[in-house]
Design an enzyme around this catalytic site. Sequence first.
Site, PDB file in Angstrom:
ATOM      1  CB  THR A  45      -0.415   9.500  22.506  1.00 32.82           C
ATOM      2  OG1 THR A  45       0.301  10.006  21.470  1.00 32.82           O
ATOM      3  CG2 THR A  45      -1.412   8.416  22.267  1.00 32.82           C
ATOM      4  CD  GLU A 102      -4.066   8.438   5.272  1.00 32.36           C
ATOM      5  OE1 GLU A 102      -4.129   9.853   5.045  1.00 32.36           O
ATOM      6  OE2 GLU A 102      -5.082   7.650   5.476  1.00 32.36           O
ATOM      7  CD1 TRP A 132       0.452  -0.185   3.388  1.00 32.64           C
ATOM      8  CD2 TRP A 132      -0.545   1.671   3.086  1.00 32.64           C
ATOM      9  NE1 TRP A 132       0.809   0.732   4.186  1.00 32.64           N
ATOM     10  CE2 TRP A 132       0.197   2.078   4.167  1.00 32.64           C
ATOM     11  CE3 TRP A 132      -1.138   2.946   2.499  1.00 32.64           C
ATOM     12  CZ2 TRP A 132       0.312   3.143   5.268  1.00 32.64           C
ATOM     13  CZ3 TRP A 132      -0.930   4.164   3.332  1.00 32.64           C
ATOM     14  CH2 TRP A 132      -0.372   4.276   4.481  1.00 32.64           C
ATOM     15  CG  HIS A 169       8.855   6.951  13.114  1.00 36.09           C
ATOM     16  ND1 HIS A 169       8.272   7.701  13.799  1.00 36.09           N
ATOM     17  CD2 HIS A 169       7.960   6.383  12.343  1.00 36.09           C
ATOM     18  CE1 HIS A 169       6.826   7.712  13.471  1.00 36.09           C
ATOM     19  NE2 HIS A 169       6.795   6.931  12.464  1.00 36.09           N
ATOM     20  CG  HIS A 170       6.953   5.060   8.629  1.00 37.22           C
ATOM     21  ND1 HIS A 170       5.956   4.248   9.133  1.00 37.22           N
ATOM     22  CD2 HIS A 170       6.506   6.422   9.320  1.00 37.22           C
ATOM     23  CE1 HIS A 170       4.889   4.978   9.600  1.00 37.22           C
ATOM     24  NE2 HIS A 170       5.401   6.175   9.855  1.00 37.22           N
ATOM     25  CB  SER A 213     -12.843  12.337  -2.628  1.00 38.47           C
ATOM     26  OG  SER A 213     -13.503  12.100  -1.333  1.00 38.47           O
TER      27      SER A 213
END
Lengths: 536, 183
Positions: A338, A265, A152, A312-313, A179
């Site tokens: 968080t 995202e 993905w 970090h990905h 959209s």
Amino acid sequence: MSAVLDTHGKAHDGHGDHDDHGHHTPTGFMRWVTTTNHKDIGTMYLWFSFAMFLFGGVMAMVIRAELFQPGMQIVTPEFFNSMTTYHGLIMVFGAIMPAFVGFANWQIPMMIGAPDMAFPRMNNWSFWLLPPAAILLVASFLVPGGGAGVGWTMYAPLTTQMGPGMDLTIFAVHILGMSSIMGSINIITTILNLRAPGMTLMKMPLFVWTWLITAYLLVASMPVLAGAVTMTLTDRHFGTSFFNAAGGGDPVLYQHIFWFFGHPEVYIIAIPAFGVISQVIPAFSRKPLFGYASMVYATSSIAILSFMVWAHHMYVVGMPVAGQLYFMYATMLIAVPTGVKVFNWVATMWKGSLTFETPMLFALGFLFLFTLGGFTGLVLAMTVVDVQLQDTYYVVAHFHYVMVAGALFSAYAGVYFWFPKWTGKMYDETLGKWHFWLSIIFFNLTFFVQHFLGLAGMPRRIPDYSLQFAEFNQISSIGAFGFGISQLLFLYIIIKAIRSGEKAPQLPWDGADTLEWTHLPTPAPYHTFENPPTVK
Amino acid sequence: MSTADSIVSANRLLLRKLLVVSVLMFGFAFALVPFYEKICEVAGLRDIFRSDEVAAKNTQVDMSRSVAVEFDSNTQRLAWTFRPLASGLAAHPGAVMHVEYEVRNTLDRPVTGQAVPSYGPQLAGQYFRKLECFCFQQQTLAPGEVRRMPVVFVIDPNLPKDIGTITLSYTFFEVAGTQKRPG
């Protein structure tokens, strides 16, 4: 066009209660195609996302069926690759995001005392761009070479070498992005300009706040993804070399651009979920939300930080140690706001008069499992650990804990919570509880063992595995089949409630205190707040 | 109506601003391309020769002293003549040095031999880094064959200061079991 409609809507206020606008006279299918009513569009978003959820879910079933045993049983490796790719794309862009836009459409005008969204015609467009995108994604399976099997994340150089299925996927992403941007502009404008008198920003329900922040994230990050896939497209067909090393480009550049979008995202998906939870937990604790202002600031901090942690990905691409250290510490910093949110939710429940109807159960499931997913996120944030765990099932387990138990469970909490307001019917509480318990048990059966698989080194996105992983994969597949079937129960619950559900009381949840519960009848009429309420 | 009009124009203004933001962010994706190039240049990520340069820099040649290296050669029950081409040299610690030995098989049959090094003083052995040596492999010589064989070495700069002379001595042994027996 929107100006005309707005003027019309406002003019309508003065005339009182007659309800014969030209734009919702069509019936049947055309009523839905031409509708500009935020409730109709919200409903369509929710049904569309659920259809996509089932579609992406079937792909997950194919993946788990293939992984039930070592060796190749059911599908070819190419098809398996496209399954993992489209499962991810469809769940992220087709299921979770539209679901929360559906909530935004239904709830934001009602929660801030607005008659509709700011740009109703554009709202209609935002929704009706989705089905063509879905059709393009499905059509990519039918072209020569089949669906894109690139994951993905659509990393170059694989994307620049794929067949025409990749082009259809790129166009689908473009359309989905348009959209989302249109929807976000609509949401921001609605929230900033159409609040009822007295509804100051800091009096807005937290769900509205989270969507305001999410919409800004979308406006800032979706165009970056559009840029990334556009570069892929021009690399494929127009001779550019953004990502083609032979032409002086760099495939790692794609990863940077993608994750500059990709990390916000993640919060685009998570933050509206926080908003739903922040409505549900106070309602079933019969207490106001603990630390409202700190919730707003924490959410904003998460949103700002989300633009600063993307790499970090990609710790293993060969970045300088200083870069790895920066991204590691910045990522860990996100745990602070968080944590503030999690503690606020827990503090909201502290000494509350708790009851455990289905929405609250899903909210608690969210709280428990999302926190668990956050902890594995902290583990992955550590560069030295991530080098071991990169692209293993540990990562798969981590992001399903935050995506499924986080976003999906909170969407369920929201649907059960607002269902009476939307339809005037009550769902079957017993079946709802069954849905929750089956979901949470099978969810953990599916994904908890994947932590062990990842720690033992099983790579993700591979259709086969060595024998020592067989038992855990079998457990995971059984859990996945159970989870998939449990979601059909949800469909049954909803259809049963719409067809033959008991009539909902005016205020089904004692602790619910936002405008849609206090100022509107149940079910909410087709037009609401044509005369804005006054908020004290 | 005037409030409705003002809301409409406020909405349109915000719409335009947000559209500009999204167009700018679309451009930002492309702006990342030169930005990334610059980062790579500054961080030296694209410089694929750099690691060699670093390695070269780390080989610090200690010009402040030189160590006398003496070469010795022996054979053990093996009819080979074996000698270094130079009896000794002066080496700066850290510098890469190169010497050659010559060996001749005086027998009328092929012989396989193995050279075993030893150092004097023994302590110097751990500071004597051979990069290339004929003692790494067995050597097989045809009858009457003459062969020149290299030794490439570096003396570790950490060599204790009180060692001024190192003797490198090789002894060639015949490797048992490689000799073809008649019959």
